[in-house]
Scaffold this motif. Structure first.
Motif, PDB file in Angstrom:
ATOM      1  N   ILE A  48       0.867  -1.178   0.000  1.00  0.00           N
ATOM      2  CA  ILE A  48       0.000   0.000   0.000  1.00  0.00           C
ATOM      3  C   ILE A  48       0.898   1.220   0.000  1.00  0.00           C
ATOM      4  O   ILE A  48       1.737   1.386   0.901  1.00  0.00           O
ATOM      5  CB  ILE A  48      -0.939   0.013   1.220  1.00  0.00           C
ATOM      6  N   ASN A  49       0.727   2.066  -1.014  1.00  0.00           N
ATOM      7  CA  ASN A  49       1.510   3.290  -1.121  1.00  0.00           C
ATOM      8  C   ASN A  49       1.309   4.132   0.135  1.00  0.00           C
ATOM      9  O   ASN A  49       0.180   4.384   0.556  1.00  0.00           O
ATOM     10  CB  ASN A  49       1.071   4.061  -2.373  1.00  0.00           C
ATOM     11  N   GLU A  50       2.402   4.568   0.722  1.00  0.00           N
ATOM     12  CA  GLU A  50       2.344   5.287   1.997  1.00  0.00           C
ATOM     13  C   GLU A  50       1.530   6.584   1.896  1.00  0.00           C
ATOM     14  O   GLU A  50       0.736   6.899   2.786  1.00  0.00           O
ATOM     15  CB  GLU A  50       3.753   5.594   2.492  1.00  0.00           C
ATOM     16  N   ASP A  51       1.703   7.338   0.827  1.00  0.00           N
ATOM     17  CA  ASP A  51       0.943   8.582   0.664  1.00  0.00           C
ATOM     18  C   ASP A  51      -0.550   8.300   0.550  1.00  0.00           C
ATOM     19  O   ASP A  51      -1.379   9.010   1.136  1.00  0.00           O
ATOM     20  CB  ASP A  51       1.423   9.358  -0.568  1.00  0.00           C
ATOM     21  N   PHE A  52      -0.892   7.265  -0.206  1.00  0.00           N
ATOM     22  CA  PHE A  52      -2.301   6.888  -0.336  1.00  0.00           C
ATOM     23  C   PHE A  52      -2.850   6.456   1.018  1.00  0.00           C
ATOM     24  O   PHE A  52      -3.958   6.843   1.403  1.00  0.00           O
ATOM     25  CB  PHE A  52      -2.466   5.759  -1.364  1.00  0.00           C
ATOM     26  N   PHE A  53      -2.076   5.669   1.751  1.00  0.00           N
ATOM     27  CA  PHE A  53      -2.505   5.160   3.051  1.00  0.00           C
ATOM     28  C   PHE A  53      -2.811   6.304   4.017  1.00  0.00           C
ATOM     29  O   PHE A  53      -3.793   6.260   4.759  1.00  0.00           O
ATOM     30  CB  PHE A  53      -1.429   4.236   3.627  1.00  0.00           C
ATOM     31  N   LYS A  58     -10.680   4.352   6.307  1.00  0.00           N
ATOM     32  CA  LYS A  58     -10.714   2.902   6.531  1.00  0.00           C
ATOM     33  C   LYS A  58     -11.601   2.190   5.503  1.00  0.00           C
ATOM     34  O   LYS A  58     -11.198   1.175   4.931  1.00  0.00           O
ATOM     35  CB  LYS A  58     -11.209   2.621   7.950  1.00  0.00           C
ATOM     36  N   GLU A  59     -12.794   2.713   5.267  1.00  0.00           N
ATOM     37  CA  GLU A  59     -13.726   2.062   4.345  1.00  0.00           C
ATOM     38  C   GLU A  59     -13.168   2.027   2.918  1.00  0.00           C
ATOM     39  O   GLU A  59     -13.247   1.010   2.232  1.00  0.00           O
ATOM     40  CB  GLU A  59     -15.073   2.788   4.359  1.00  0.00           C
ATOM     41  N   LEU A  64     -10.826  -0.985  -1.605  1.00  0.00           N
ATOM     42  CA  LEU A  64      -9.802  -1.066  -2.650  1.00  0.00           C
ATOM     43  C   LEU A  64      -8.890  -2.272  -2.450  1.00  0.00           C
ATOM     44  O   LEU A  64      -8.472  -2.904  -3.425  1.00  0.00           O
ATOM     45  CB  LEU A  64      -9.001   0.229  -2.708  1.00  0.00           C
ATOM     46  N   LEU A  65      -8.596  -2.601  -1.214  1.00  0.00           N
ATOM     47  CA  LEU A  65      -7.786  -3.789  -0.941  1.00  0.00           C
ATOM     48  C   LEU A  65      -8.518  -5.041  -1.402  1.00  0.00           C
ATOM     49  O   LEU A  65      -7.932  -5.912  -2.047  1.00  0.00           O
ATOM     50  CB  LEU A  65      -7.452  -3.877   0.546  1.00  0.00           C
ATOM     51  N   GLN A  66      -9.805  -5.102  -1.125  1.00  0.00           N
ATOM     52  CA  GLN A  66     -10.607  -6.236  -1.584  1.00  0.00           C
ATOM     53  C   GLN A  66     -10.602  -6.317  -3.109  1.00  0.00           C
ATOM     54  O   GLN A  66     -10.454  -7.404  -3.677  1.00  0.00           O
ATOM     55  CB  GLN A  66     -12.037  -6.109  -1.063  1.00  0.00           C
ATOM     56  N   ALA A  67     -10.736  -5.194  -3.776  1.00  0.00           N
ATOM     57  CA  ALA A  67     -10.733  -5.180  -5.245  1.00  0.00           C
ATOM     58  C   ALA A  67      -9.385  -5.659  -5.788  1.00  0.00           C
ATOM     59  O   ALA A  67      -9.338  -6.437  -6.747  1.00  0.00           O
ATOM     60  CB  ALA A  67     -11.043  -3.779  -5.765  1.00  0.00           C
ATOM     61  N   ALA A  68      -8.298  -5.214  -5.183  1.00  0.00           N
ATOM     62  CA  ALA A  68      -6.965  -5.628  -5.642  1.00  0.00           C
ATOM     63  C   ALA A  68      -6.757  -7.122  -5.435  1.00  0.00           C
ATOM     64  O   ALA A  68      -6.214  -7.818  -6.310  1.00  0.00           O
ATOM     65  CB  ALA A  68      -5.879  -4.827  -4.920  1.00  0.00           C
ATOM     66  N   VAL A  69      -7.189  -7.635  -4.296  1.00  0.00           N
ATOM     67  CA  VAL A  69      -7.064  -9.071  -4.020  1.00  0.00           C
ATOM     68  C   VAL A  69      -7.889  -9.863  -5.043  1.00  0.00           C
ATOM     69  O   VAL A  69      -7.411 -10.856  -5.602  1.00  0.00           O
ATOM     70  CB  VAL A  69      -7.505  -9.409  -2.578  1.00  0.00           C
TER      71      VAL A  69
END
Length: 101
Positions: A48-53, A58-59, A64-69
């Motif tokens: 996860i890109n630090e700037d994006f993080f 949280k939502e 997005l994590l679910q979509a990437a997985v």
């Protein structure tokens, strides 16, 4: 006949081992989240890109994590299916003698 079946089983194990060595990827938001998996559908890394993080809530991060997985797993499924199709074709060709072909 038994030898051919054992060879087919060995080939299936060989394919499974090969799928463990093939990496597939899923990413979203231009690479803000990247997921790496094997073609056997095992997640091996999440970045996860630090700037994006820092700016994501949280939502949004969870969605997005679910979509990437899911993208990585879909790609793994495609690679796995392609490998299995090729192997099945080879195995059935090798088993042709069992059916009088």
């Amino acid at each position: 006949m038994f030898d051919k079946l054992m060879a087919a089983q060995g080939k299936a194990e060989e394919i499974k081992k090969r799928l463990d060595t093939i990496s597939v990827y899923g990413e979203v938001e231009g690479g803000a989240i990247k997921v790496t998996a094997t073609a056997n559908k095992s997640i091996t890394a999440i970045h996860i890109n630090e700037d994006f993080f820092k700016q994501a809530d949280k939502e949004e991060l969870e969605e997005l994590l679910q979509a990437a997985v899911n993208k990585a797993l879909a790609q793994a499924e495609q690679v796995s299916a392609t490998e299995m199709q090729a192997a099945t074709k080879d195995m059935l060709g090798g088993l042709g003698g069992l059916f009088g072909k």
